[in-house]
Design a protein around this motif. Structure first.
Motif, mmCIF file in Angstrom:
data_model
loop_
_atom_site.group_PDB
_atom_site.id
_atom_site.type_symbol
_atom_site.label_atom_id
_atom_site.label_comp_id
_atom_site.label_asym_id
_atom_site.label_seq_id
_atom_site.Cartn_x
_atom_site.Cartn_y
_atom_site.Cartn_z
ATOM 1 N N ASP A 69 6.870 -0.281 9.326
ATOM 2 C CA ASP A 69 6.620 -0.170 8.048
ATOM 3 C C ASP A 69 7.396 0.797 7.020
ATOM 4 O OD1 ASP A 69 4.237 -1.849 8.820
ATOM 5 O OD2 ASP A 69 2.487 -0.238 8.747
ATOM 6 N N GLU A 70 7.574 1.211 7.429
ATOM 7 C CA GLU A 70 8.425 2.822 6.548
ATOM 8 C C GLU A 70 9.740 1.815 6.417
ATOM 9 O OE1 GLU A 70 8.565 6.516 8.147
ATOM 10 O OE2 GLU A 70 6.601 6.612 8.249
ATOM 11 N N ALA A 71 10.481 1.207 7.943
ATOM 12 C CA ALA A 71 11.292 -0.010 7.177
ATOM 13 C C ALA A 71 11.612 -0.573 6.406
ATOM 14 C CB ALA A 71 12.382 0.250 8.836
ATOM 15 N N ARG A 72 9.907 -1.142 6.321
ATOM 16 C CA ARG A 72 10.029 -2.286 5.202
ATOM 17 C C ARG A 72 10.136 -1.862 3.809
ATOM 18 N NH1 ARG A 72 5.583 -4.831 8.877
ATOM 19 N NH2 ARG A 72 5.846 -6.542 10.167
ATOM 20 N N ALA A 73 9.034 -0.841 3.365
ATOM 21 C CA ALA A 73 9.496 0.210 2.170
ATOM 22 C C ALA A 73 10.451 -0.070 1.723
ATOM 23 C CB ALA A 73 7.929 0.856 2.532
ATOM 24 N N MET A 74 11.193 1.100 2.443
ATOM 25 C CA MET A 74 13.168 0.935 2.576
ATOM 26 C C MET A 74 13.560 0.224 1.820
ATOM 27 S SD MET A 74 15.860 2.466 5.071
ATOM 28 C CE MET A 74 14.408 4.228 6.115
ATOM 29 N N VAL A 75 13.277 -0.524 2.613
ATOM 30 C CA VAL A 75 14.091 -2.048 2.273
ATOM 31 C C VAL A 75 13.601 -2.688 1.387
ATOM 32 C CG1 VAL A 75 14.946 -4.754 2.769
ATOM 33 C CG2 VAL A 75 14.382 -2.646 4.560
ATOM 34 N N ALA A 76 12.613 -2.298 0.557
ATOM 35 C CA ALA A 76 12.240 -3.417 -0.323
ATOM 36 C C ALA A 76 12.310 -2.366 -1.775
ATOM 37 C CB ALA A 76 10.201 -3.208 -0.516
ATOM 38 N N ALA A 77 12.085 -1.110 -1.047
ATOM 39 C CA ALA A 77 12.540 -0.359 -2.480
ATOM 40 C C ALA A 77 14.071 -0.241 -3.165
ATOM 41 C CB ALA A 77 12.397 1.333 -1.988
ATOM 42 N N ASP A 135 -3.042 -4.753 2.425
ATOM 43 C CA ASP A 135 -2.283 -3.556 2.253
ATOM 44 C C ASP A 135 -1.202 -3.919 1.542
ATOM 45 O OD1 ASP A 135 -0.556 -1.723 2.358
ATOM 46 O OD2 ASP A 135 -0.844 -1.070 4.367
ATOM 47 N N PRO A 136 -0.537 -3.888 0.730
ATOM 48 C CA PRO A 136 0.706 -5.058 0.304
ATOM 49 C C PRO A 136 1.931 -3.505 -0.262
ATOM 50 C CG PRO A 136 -1.220 -3.905 -1.848
ATOM 51 C CD PRO A 136 -1.490 -3.667 -0.441
ATOM 52 N N VAL A 137 1.558 -3.129 0.813
ATOM 53 C CA VAL A 137 3.305 -2.216 1.669
ATOM 54 C C VAL A 137 3.337 -2.759 2.587
ATOM 55 C CG1 VAL A 137 4.254 0.033 2.310
ATOM 56 C CG2 VAL A 137 2.425 -0.058 -0.456
ATOM 57 N N ALA A 138 2.370 -2.767 3.643
ATOM 58 C CA ALA A 138 2.639 -3.277 5.005
ATOM 59 C C ALA A 138 2.519 -4.189 5.181
ATOM 60 C CB ALA A 138 1.350 -3.086 6.157
ATOM 61 N N GLU A 139 2.348 -5.533 4.016
ATOM 62 C CA GLU A 139 1.957 -6.879 4.309
ATOM 63 C C GLU A 139 3.326 -7.504 4.137
ATOM 64 O OE1 GLU A 139 -1.473 -8.974 4.271
ATOM 65 O OE2 GLU A 139 -2.416 -7.133 4.624
ATOM 66 N N GLY A 140 3.764 -6.822 2.812
ATOM 67 C CA GLY A 140 5.184 -7.034 2.473
ATOM 68 C C GLY A 140 4.373 -7.477 0.359
ATOM 69 N N ILE A 141 2.940 -7.510 -0.251
ATOM 70 C CA ILE A 141 3.140 -8.502 -1.558
ATOM 71 C C ILE A 141 3.466 -7.530 -2.428
ATOM 72 C CG2 ILE A 141 0.729 -9.091 -2.498
ATOM 73 C CD1 ILE A 141 -0.364 -9.147 0.527
ATOM 74 N N ASP A 142 4.079 -7.988 -3.291
ATOM 75 C CA ASP A 142 4.106 -7.573 -4.476
ATOM 76 C C ASP A 142 3.416 -7.522 -5.461
ATOM 77 O OD1 ASP A 142 7.481 -7.817 -4.152
ATOM 78 O OD2 ASP A 142 6.886 -10.248 -3.827
ATOM 79 N N LEU A 143 2.221 -8.246 -5.854
ATOM 80 C CA LEU A 143 0.784 -7.731 -6.635
ATOM 81 C C LEU A 143 -0.152 -8.784 -6.229
ATOM 82 C CD1 LEU A 143 3.027 -9.891 -10.186
ATOM 83 C CD2 LEU A 143 2.470 -7.254 -9.659
ATOM 84 N N THR A 144 -1.318 -8.055 -6.059
ATOM 85 C CA THR A 144 -2.676 -7.680 -5.891
ATOM 86 C C THR A 144 -3.934 -8.053 -6.911
ATOM 87 O OG1 THR A 144 -2.055 -7.094 -3.458
ATOM 88 C CG2 THR A 144 -4.267 -7.377 -3.614
ATOM 89 N N LEU A 145 -4.156 -9.295 -6.930
ATOM 90 C CA LEU A 145 -5.418 -9.160 -8.268
ATOM 91 C C LEU A 145 -6.520 -8.533 -6.721
ATOM 92 C CD1 LEU A 145 -4.238 -12.510 -9.561
ATOM 93 C CD2 LEU A 145 -5.337 -9.612 -10.375
ATOM 94 N N ARG A 146 -7.387 -7.871 -7.545
ATOM 95 C CA ARG A 146 -8.409 -7.552 -6.734
ATOM 96 C C ARG A 146 -9.849 -7.220 -7.921
ATOM 97 N NH1 ARG A 146 -7.365 -2.628 -2.727
ATOM 98 N NH2 ARG A 146 -6.426 -4.364 -1.943
ATOM 99 N N ILE A 147 -10.927 -7.672 -7.151
ATOM 100 C CA ILE A 147 -12.600 -7.142 -7.931
ATOM 101 C C ILE A 147 -13.372 -6.461 -7.524
ATOM 102 C CG2 ILE A 147 -13.971 -8.824 -9.193
ATOM 103 C CD1 ILE A 147 -12.625 -11.352 -9.578
ATOM 104 N N SER A 148 -13.287 -5.169 -7.818
ATOM 105 C CA SER A 148 -13.959 -4.189 -7.228
ATOM 106 C C SER A 148 -14.165 -2.360 -7.711
ATOM 107 C CB SER A 148 -13.682 -4.505 -5.713
ATOM 108 O OG SER A 148 -12.199 -3.952 -5.438
#
Length: 311
Positions: A69-77, A135-148
């Motif tokens: 997960d940290e590696a994904r976040a590093m690469v995404a950043a 989990d947007p960071v762990a799943e590599g999701i750019d944008l998340t719409l949420r009603i809550s």
């Protein structure tokens, strides 16, 4: 201090996500040998095994899974920083992952996404519809719409618009069983439960300083409102639903609002993104587009339905 091996981390993430060195090489535009050497170099510098290799399969090691997960976040950043720097100088292009609630995505998202893609044909949007929390960071999701309600989080949040909800029933049901005049009257009716977490979610009503709490106790509970709408239209009971789910039935008169002098806790539509403010230009563009257009969709639909209900 040694600099991080960004190439090695990027290759490790690509292999872990793709399931093989061949898939990673294709995704990165490198040779299979180059990807293998980069991962081996990274493992040697860290002194741990990130990937278990055999002649047939590649599996992420326990140590690799703990770092993934940290590696994904590093690469995404790093990717976002590069694309953000280039974004103002090139046409919008590339993939975007967007998550949204199931019913909202089906009922509302199609037209604005179609319009955005018409404007930016080189953008590719992957839409993930689910009422589960991502989990947007762990799943590599750019944008998340949420009603809550938003829990404390490192995610960046933009509040788009209020989402109206109403107590709904069919005219046929009300004619047969009577119309509740007070929330506590709902206890004598077939009150359908709808929510995303647990069955026994109480409904809280307010009116001019007066409060009332009701617990749905009907024979049906669901985590998706689309099944409730035809049930209500068929005279199957009463439910509290977001207006956008039942917009067609409200406009046609198949369903009507009741207890309109009482208010329910206000829900809001939010747009969430990972904590880094360095985002590709295409993601920034879709974020701004959704905020502007969904705000109009939510407020415009509510005003239209309110006007129909007041006739």
């Amino acid at each position: 201090m040694a600099l991080p091996d960004y190439e090695g981390w990027a290759c490790f993430v690509a292999v872990a996500d793709g399931g093989s060195f061949t898939a990673a090489a294709a995704a990165l535009g490198l040779s299979k040998a180059s990807v293998s050497k980069a991962v081996t170099r990274l493992e040697a510098s860290l002194g741990i095994t990130l990937l278990h290799r055999s002649s047939r399969v590649v599996a992420v090691s326990t140590a690799g899974a703990g770092l993934l997960d940290e590696a994904r976040a590093m690469v995404a950043a790093a990717t976002a920083a590069t694309e953000a720097a280039r974004g103002d100088r090139v046409d919008l292009a590339g993939p975007i992952r967007l998550a949204a609630p199931m019913s909202f995505g089906i009922k509302v998202l199609g037209p604005p996404l179609a319009a955005f893609l018409d404007q930016h044909p080189a953008v590719e949007i992957e839409v993930l519809l689910s009422d589960a929390r991502h989990d947007p960071v762990a799943e590599g999701i750019d944008l998340t719409l949420r009603i809550s309600p938003l829990a404390d989080s490192s995610l960046l949040a933009r509040t788009i618009a209020p989402v109206a909800a109403s107590v709904l029933a069919s005219p046929a049901y009300l004619e047969k069983h009577g119309t509740p005049r007070h929330p506590l009257d709902l206890g004598g009716h077939r009150l359908v439960g709808y929510g995303h977490r647990q069955r026994a979610m109480p409904l809280h009503f307010q009116r001019k300083g007066e409060e009332a709490t009701v617990l749905p106790s009907g024979p049906l509970f669901t985590n998706n409102g689309d099944i409730v709408v035809p049930l209500l239209a068929a005279g199957g009971g009463i439910a509290v639903l977001p207006d956008f789910i039942a917009a067609t039935e409200l406009a046609s008169g198949a369903l009507v609002r009741i207890l309109t002098d009482w208010s329910l806790p206000q829900a809001y539509l939010h747009l969430l993104s990972p904590p880094s403010r360095l985002r590709p230009a295409r993601v920034r563009a879709l974020s701004d587009y959704l905020v502007d257009n969904l705000k109009l969709s939510c407020t415009g639909a509510h005003e239209q339905l309110t006007a129909l209900g007041n006739r």
